[in-house]
Design a protein around this motif. Structure first.
Motif, PDB file in Angstrom:
ATOM      1  N   ILE A  85       0.859  -1.192   0.000  1.00  0.00           N
ATOM      2  CA  ILE A  85       0.000   0.000   0.000  1.00  0.00           C
ATOM      3  C   ILE A  85       0.892   1.238   0.000  1.00  0.00           C
ATOM      4  CG2 ILE A  85      -1.831   1.245   1.183  1.00  0.00           C
ATOM      5  CD1 ILE A  85      -2.800  -1.376   2.316  1.00  0.00           C
ATOM      6  N   HIS A  86       0.793   2.028  -1.045  1.00  0.00           N
ATOM      7  CA  HIS A  86       1.650   3.210  -1.202  1.00  0.00           C
ATOM      8  C   HIS A  86       1.252   4.320  -0.237  1.00  0.00           C
ATOM      9  CE1 HIS A  86      -1.353   5.825  -3.171  1.00  0.00           C
ATOM     10  NE2 HIS A  86      -1.788   4.740  -3.781  1.00  0.00           N
ATOM     11  N   GLY A  87       2.207   5.212   0.033  1.00  0.00           N
ATOM     12  CA  GLY A  87       1.940   6.392   0.832  1.00  0.00           C
ATOM     13  C   GLY A  87       1.548   7.567  -0.036  1.00  0.00           C
ATOM     14  N   GLY A  88       1.507   8.747   0.588  1.00  0.00           N
ATOM     15  CA  GLY A  88       1.143   9.949  -0.143  1.00  0.00           C
ATOM     16  C   GLY A  88       0.119  10.805   0.565  1.00  0.00           C
ATOM     17  N   GLY A  89       0.019  10.661   1.880  1.00  0.00           N
ATOM     18  CA  GLY A  89      -0.862  11.534   2.651  1.00  0.00           C
ATOM     19  C   GLY A  89      -2.340  11.281   2.435  1.00  0.00           C
ATOM     20  N   TRP A  90      -2.702  10.071   2.025  1.00  0.00           N
ATOM     21  CA  TRP A  90      -4.095   9.714   1.693  1.00  0.00           C
ATOM     22  C   TRP A  90      -4.638  10.567   0.549  1.00  0.00           C
ATOM     23  CZ3 TRP A  90      -3.305  11.441   6.938  1.00  0.00           C
ATOM     24  CH2 TRP A  90      -2.970  10.405   7.826  1.00  0.00           C
ATOM     25  N   ARG A  91      -3.734  11.285  -0.133  1.00  0.00           N
ATOM     26  CA  ARG A  91      -4.169  12.210  -1.175  1.00  0.00           C
ATOM     27  C   ARG A  91      -3.351  12.115  -2.458  1.00  0.00           C
ATOM     28  NH1 ARG A  91      -0.816  16.841  -0.992  1.00  0.00           N
ATOM     29  NH2 ARG A  91      -2.446  18.315  -1.574  1.00  0.00           N
ATOM     30  N   GLY A  92      -2.299  11.291  -2.481  1.00  0.00           N
ATOM     31  CA  GLY A  92      -1.455  11.163  -3.654  1.00  0.00           C
ATOM     32  C   GLY A  92      -0.809   9.799  -3.717  1.00  0.00           C
ATOM     33  N   GLY A  93      -0.028   9.575  -4.769  1.00  0.00           N
ATOM     34  CA  GLY A  93       0.667   8.311  -4.949  1.00  0.00           C
ATOM     35  C   GLY A  93      -0.151   7.315  -5.755  1.00  0.00           C
ATOM     36  N   ASN A  94       0.494   6.217  -6.147  1.00  0.00           N
ATOM     37  CA  ASN A  94      -0.202   5.173  -6.900  1.00  0.00           C
ATOM     38  C   ASN A  94       0.577   3.867  -6.818  1.00  0.00           C
ATOM     39  OD1 ASN A  94       1.640   4.871  -9.374  1.00  0.00           O
ATOM     40  ND2 ASN A  94       1.190   7.071  -9.409  1.00  0.00           N
ATOM     41  N   LYS A  95      -0.009   2.811  -7.329  1.00  0.00           N
ATOM     42  CA  LYS A  95       0.528   1.455  -7.208  1.00  0.00           C
ATOM     43  C   LYS A  95       1.771   1.217  -8.058  1.00  0.00           C
ATOM     44  CE  LYS A  95      -2.788  -0.304 -10.641  1.00  0.00           C
ATOM     45  NZ  LYS A  95      -1.867  -0.449 -11.768  1.00  0.00           N
ATOM     46  N   GLN A  96       2.098   2.150  -8.953  1.00  0.00           N
ATOM     47  CA  GLN A  96       3.249   1.964  -9.818  1.00  0.00           C
ATOM     48  C   GLN A  96       4.408   2.891  -9.456  1.00  0.00           C
ATOM     49  OE1 GLN A  96       2.229   1.890 -13.982  1.00  0.00           O
ATOM     50  NE2 GLN A  96       0.649   0.350 -13.689  1.00  0.00           N
ATOM     51  N   ALA A  97       4.425   3.370  -8.210  1.00  0.00           N
ATOM     52  CA  ALA A  97       5.596   4.110  -7.738  1.00  0.00           C
ATOM     53  C   ALA A  97       6.833   3.237  -7.942  1.00  0.00           C
ATOM     54  CB  ALA A  97       5.425   4.480  -6.272  1.00  0.00           C
ATOM     55  N   GLY A  98       7.936   3.859  -8.346  1.00  0.00           N
ATOM     56  CA  GLY A  98       9.112   3.104  -8.762  1.00  0.00           C
ATOM     57  C   GLY A  98       9.572   2.058  -7.774  1.00  0.00           C
ATOM     58  N   THR A  99       9.617   2.420  -6.494  1.00  0.00           N
ATOM     59  CA  THR A  99      10.144   1.472  -5.532  1.00  0.00           C
ATOM     60  C   THR A  99       9.131   0.401  -5.174  1.00  0.00           C
ATOM     61  OG1 THR A  99      11.165   3.452  -4.662  1.00  0.00           O
ATOM     62  CG2 THR A  99      11.678   1.415  -3.560  1.00  0.00           C
ATOM     63  N   VAL A 100       7.835   0.715  -5.261  1.00  0.00           N
ATOM     64  CA  VAL A 100       6.811  -0.311  -5.042  1.00  0.00           C
ATOM     65  C   VAL A 100       6.964  -1.400  -6.098  1.00  0.00           C
ATOM     66  CG1 VAL A 100       4.338  -0.789  -5.033  1.00  0.00           C
ATOM     67  CG2 VAL A 100       5.208   1.267  -3.922  1.00  0.00           C
ATOM     68  N   VAL A 101       7.189  -0.986  -7.341  1.00  0.00           N
ATOM     69  CA  VAL A 101       7.409  -1.949  -8.417  1.00  0.00           C
ATOM     70  C   VAL A 101       8.615  -2.832  -8.104  1.00  0.00           C
ATOM     71  CG1 VAL A 101       8.033  -2.207 -10.848  1.00  0.00           C
ATOM     72  CG2 VAL A 101       6.342  -0.492 -10.166  1.00  0.00           C
ATOM     73  N   ALA A 102       9.710  -2.194  -7.658  1.00  0.00           N
ATOM     74  CA  ALA A 102      10.926  -2.952  -7.366  1.00  0.00           C
ATOM     75  C   ALA A 102      10.720  -3.924  -6.214  1.00  0.00           C
ATOM     76  CB  ALA A 102      12.064  -1.989  -7.045  1.00  0.00           C
ATOM     77  N   ILE A 103      10.016  -3.485  -5.172  1.00  0.00           N
ATOM     78  CA  ILE A 103       9.768  -4.368  -4.025  1.00  0.00           C
ATOM     79  C   ILE A 103       8.848  -5.513  -4.417  1.00  0.00           C
ATOM     80  CG2 ILE A 103       8.699  -4.503  -1.742  1.00  0.00           C
ATOM     81  CD1 ILE A 103       9.750  -1.685  -1.238  1.00  0.00           C
ATOM     82  N   GLY A 104       7.838  -5.218  -5.247  1.00  0.00           N
ATOM     83  CA  GLY A 104       6.964  -6.283  -5.728  1.00  0.00           C
ATOM     84  C   GLY A 104       7.752  -7.353  -6.463  1.00  0.00           C
ATOM     85  N   LYS A 105       8.699  -6.920  -7.310  1.00  0.00           N
ATOM     86  CA  LYS A 105       9.527  -7.877  -8.042  1.00  0.00           C
ATOM     87  C   LYS A 105      10.440  -8.653  -7.096  1.00  0.00           C
ATOM     88  CE  LYS A 105       9.601  -5.494 -12.499  1.00  0.00           C
ATOM     89  NZ  LYS A 105      10.457  -4.835 -13.519  1.00  0.00           N
ATOM     90  N   MET A 106      10.982  -7.953  -6.101  1.00  0.00           N
ATOM     91  CA  MET A 106      11.854  -8.623  -5.132  1.00  0.00           C
ATOM     92  C   MET A 106      11.087  -9.703  -4.367  1.00  0.00           C
ATOM     93  SD  MET A 106      14.743  -9.057  -3.577  1.00  0.00           S
ATOM     94  CE  MET A 106      15.869  -7.672  -3.750  1.00  0.00           C
TER      95      MET A 106
END
Length: 298
Positions: free
Chosen positions: A63-84
């Motif tokens: 679950i990405h951060g962003g102040g409950w007002r920004g961000g998305n599931k394809q943030a660069g590091t989320v993608v990398a962690i998902g792959k890891m």
């Protein structure tokens, strides 16, 4: 909360992880519909090991951060962690959820409980589709930073399931500097000169709504059924003070749950390169123990 940088905060770390988690090690199924709200589709990216398995795999919700007002599931590091995670034999599910925003009529849209409702729907979807996803519905972890850390903490301390419905509680949580008690006074914390943390919380929860503040505070819901936690915190965090995550940690221990609290004294809201890598390794070790090891067998 808003992040200074993306999850674990580093392009350097992102590059390292992408190198380590090559495409051959995982597959990504993008924009999978995990629920609907009216005409809106709630979308997830599902990361799976490329190698097939006869046995169901543990799964981690991201679950990405962003102040409950920004961000998305394809943030660069989320993608990398998902792959890891996929490389290490997990299925990872990274989701979008409804974000607080100004509506065309001047009203604030997607206030509480929209975000947590979507996160809980994602947990239900995972359990309802466990066979299709080839995951073990009894071994669900969750990880998030800042606002995402707050939301995964609620998934670990509450269960909104009605009779006959799948549980919305997860079994293991990695909270990266996510707030635990939104009933406190946040007026001295600022994201910028134009946006105070208290204002952001008020937009999320509806200003002055004490019932929402309590409902949205994972520290206040810890009990003997809560998940085991790994809490990662910067000692110089000026948006989410260490006292917030420390109080969550203490509540978990008092309730008899396993909780590890790691304070990186010289880091703020967003970790430096060395700390980011250490935090990732801590999280991977935690999930190995909780979802694959002795804790998972209990």
């Amino acid at each position: 909360m808003l992040r200074k940088l993306s999850l674990l905060s580093l392009f350097l770390l992102t590059g390292f992880l992408v190198t380590q988690a090559r495409a051959a090690d995982s597959t990504i199924d993008r924009d999978v519909v995990y629920g609907t709200v009216g005409d809106m589709k709630l979308l997830a990216d599902v990361y799976s090991p490329a190698e097939k398995s006869d046995a169901p795999r543990p799964v981690v919700l991201l679950i990405h951060g962003g102040g409950w007002r920004g961000g998305n599931k394809q943030a660069g590091t989320v993608v990398a962690i998902g792959k890891m995670l996929a490389k290490q034999g997990y299925v990872a599910v990274s989701i979008n959820y409804r974000l607080v925003k100004d509506g065309a009529d001047g009203q604030i849209e997607n206030q509480w409980p929209a975000a947590i409702d979507d996160c809980r729907q994602a947990v239900r979807w995972i359990r309802e589709n466990a066979e299709k996803l080839n995951v073990d519905p009894t071994k669900i972890g969750a990880a998030g930073d800042s606002a995402g850390g707050h939301l995964v903490s609620l998934l670990g301390t509450t269960d909104a399931a009605k009779p006959g419905e799948p549980s919305t509680r997860v079994q293991a949580v990695v909270n990266i500097y996510g707030p635990g008690d939104l009933t406190k006074d946040w007026t001295k914390y600022e994201i910028s000169a134009n946006l105070a943390v208290q204002e952001m919380i008020d937009r999320f929860l509806k200003k002055g709504n004490e019932e929402n503040q309590i409902a949205a505070s994972p520290t206040l819901h810890v009990d003997a059924q809560s998940a085991n936690f790994l809490i990662l915190q910067g000692g110089k965090d000026q948006l989410v003070p260490p006292s917030q995550t420390e109080a969550l940690h203490e509540a978990l221990k008092k309730a008899g749950r396993q909780s590890e609290f790691v304070l990186y004294e010289n880091d703020g809201h967003g970790f430096g390169p060395a700390t980011g890598l250490q935090a990732l390794m801590k999280a991977m070790t935690f999930f190995e123990r909780e979802l694959k090891g002795e804790s998972a067998a209990k």
